[in-house]
Write an enzyme that holds these catalytic residues in place. Structure first.
Site, mmCIF file in Angstrom:
data_model
loop_
_atom_site.group_PDB
_atom_site.id
_atom_site.type_symbol
_atom_site.label_atom_id
_atom_site.label_comp_id
_atom_site.label_asym_id
_atom_site.label_seq_id
_atom_site.Cartn_x
_atom_site.Cartn_y
_atom_site.Cartn_z
ATOM 1 N N ASP A 13 1.116 -1.359 -0.041
ATOM 2 C CA ASP A 13 0.008 -0.074 -0.085
ATOM 3 C C ASP A 13 0.839 1.271 -0.055
ATOM 4 O OD1 ASP A 13 -3.133 0.326 1.307
ATOM 5 O OD2 ASP A 13 -1.757 2.113 1.046
ATOM 6 N N LEU A 19 -0.096 4.055 1.141
ATOM 7 C CA LEU A 19 -0.534 4.778 2.182
ATOM 8 C C LEU A 19 -1.069 6.128 1.886
ATOM 9 C CD1 LEU A 19 1.931 4.075 5.124
ATOM 10 C CD2 LEU A 19 -0.247 2.912 4.746
ATOM 11 N N TYR A 48 -14.383 7.129 -12.612
ATOM 12 C CA TYR A 48 -13.875 6.271 -11.537
ATOM 13 C C TYR A 48 -14.535 4.931 -12.406
ATOM 14 C CZ TYR A 48 -14.715 3.083 -7.813
ATOM 15 O OH TYR A 48 -14.600 1.851 -7.030
ATOM 16 N N LYS A 57 -12.373 1.658 -14.031
ATOM 17 C CA LYS A 57 -12.521 0.516 -13.595
ATOM 18 C C LYS A 57 -13.045 -0.508 -14.663
ATOM 19 C CE LYS A 57 -11.552 0.685 -9.107
ATOM 20 N NZ LYS A 57 -10.746 -0.377 -8.326
ATOM 21 N N ASN A 68 -22.649 -0.903 -2.708
ATOM 22 C CA ASN A 68 -22.202 0.054 -1.621
ATOM 23 C C ASN A 68 -21.941 -0.808 -0.590
ATOM 24 O OD1 ASN A 68 -23.362 1.824 -3.609
ATOM 25 N ND2 ASN A 68 -22.957 3.428 -2.075
#
Ligand code: UFG
Length: 327
Positions: free
Chosen positions: A31, A33, A134, A138, A163
């Site tokens: 990650d 971060l 977004y 994807k 969600n």
């Protein structure tokens, strides 16, 4: 399995990393971060900080790829950033996997790939016409995964989340909850009001073509969602790209979520109606029949009250790592 979890210091990635460890896998969390938090990395996982362009793939059997920019509203304002991170970054990851011979990937795709719903509930063969960068970034990755499966024999599964909500309590008692900073998501924003951290919540539009005028979404518990990743990983077959929706098939409006949260917390939670947020489709409700049928996945914590209660308990638990505002 030895699994690399990109974005494993984030809300969903950390829950999946915890469940992978509980399933006896060897987990490396990778990650940068930028939005994740090192103290959300589960005990027992190795942590490496770095960019998706240089993934530590040595010895890995599979990648679970969560690392992404994932805010619909922000993507409308900063499309280039979303394409660079989500598409270009993942293209580099896939190329590195090809070179190193890592042959399995489970990818965090999204309901935002579909755009405005033409048929409900949304099945995987619904047209994909994303209305925000977004979702578009994807969707492009989903197409690229298909190409890698066909050309290079990759085993890939895209999970299209609706969600995600709630929190996960791991076997060691650690609680993994949703606490982004700054927070943009509906349920944590509502809970912040109940906790006295803000005065009111803003409802983004009450003029949508829905029964109460507010957006309808399909909420899925993070523990149920995470379990689907383990099933997807077990069922990743070479040269195959599968796509599955993950939701509960039940639509809840923003107003409904607010009312459930008022009941769960006992707080009046004042709400102010504001303008629509650019990029928000009116209704997103999933059919998850395909994953139920093919991978025997089943939601165990599918009702909204449970999700909001779990989120509220995590919000107030001293076991939940607290987050400082990110840059
Ligand atoms: N909302 C408000 N007020 C807030 C926050 C949100 O009214 O303070 C509304 C939004 O307009 C939307 C709904 O509540 O109608 C849910 O919004 P979230 O920001 O919680 O979630 P999104 O639907 O925008 O996005 C989430 C994930 C995406 C994913 C998408 C798929 O963040 O990654 O679900 O539906 F693509």
């Amino acid at each position: 399995m030895r699994v690399l979890v990109t974005g494993g210091a984030g809300y969903i990635g950390s829950v999946v990393a915890a469940q992978l460890l509980e399933g006896g896998n060897e987990v490396t969390v990778f990650d940068d971060l930028s939005t994740g938090h090192e103290d959300a990395v589960p005990y027992g996982a190795r942590f490496i900080r770095g960019s998706i362009e240089h993934p530590p793939l040595d010895g890995m059997d599979a990648v679970l790829h969560f690392a992404a920019k994932s805010l619909v509203g922000e993507s409308v304002r900063q499309p280039g950033r979303y394409w660079a991170h989500n598409f270009v970054g993942t293209a580099k990851l896939l190329e590195a996997m090809r070179v190193r011979g890592v042959r399995k990937i489970v990818f965090s795709s999204t309901a935002a790939t579909y755009g405005e719903a033409e048929r409900l509930p949304i099945q995987e063969d619904h047209p994909t016409r994303p209305i925000n960068p977004y979702g578009a970034s994807k969707l492009a990755v989903d197409h690229l995964l298909g190409a890698h499966a066909e050309l290079h024999g990759l085993g890939a599964v895209s999970l299209r989340y609706f969600n995600v909500a709630g929190a996960y309590t791991a076997r060691d008692g650690r609680v993994y909850g949703e606490r982004h900073a700054p927070e943009t998501h509906l349920i944590p924003n509502i809970l912040k009001v109940a906790a006295g951290e803000s005065e009111s919540v803003r409802v983004f539009g009450a003029d949508f073509p829905t029964p109460d005028g507010t957006c309808v979404r399909d909420y899925i518990h993070v523990a149920d969602l995470a379990r689907a990743h383990l099933l997807a990983l077990e069922n990743c077959s070479p040269a195959t790209h599968k796509i599955y929706n993950l939701g509960n098939g039940a639509g809840s409006s923003v107003m409904k979520v607010l009312n459930v949260a008022r009941e769960v917390t006992g707080h009046p939670i004042p709400a102010l109606v504001g303008n629509r947020r650019p990029g928000d489709p009116a209704v997103l409700v999933a059919s998850s029949e395909k994953i139920q049928r093919e991978l025997a996945w089943k939601a165990e914590r599918g009702d909204l009250e449970t999700m909001v209660s779990d989120a509220w308990a995590a919000f107030r638990s001293p076991e939940t790592p607290q987050v400082a505002p990110s840059a």
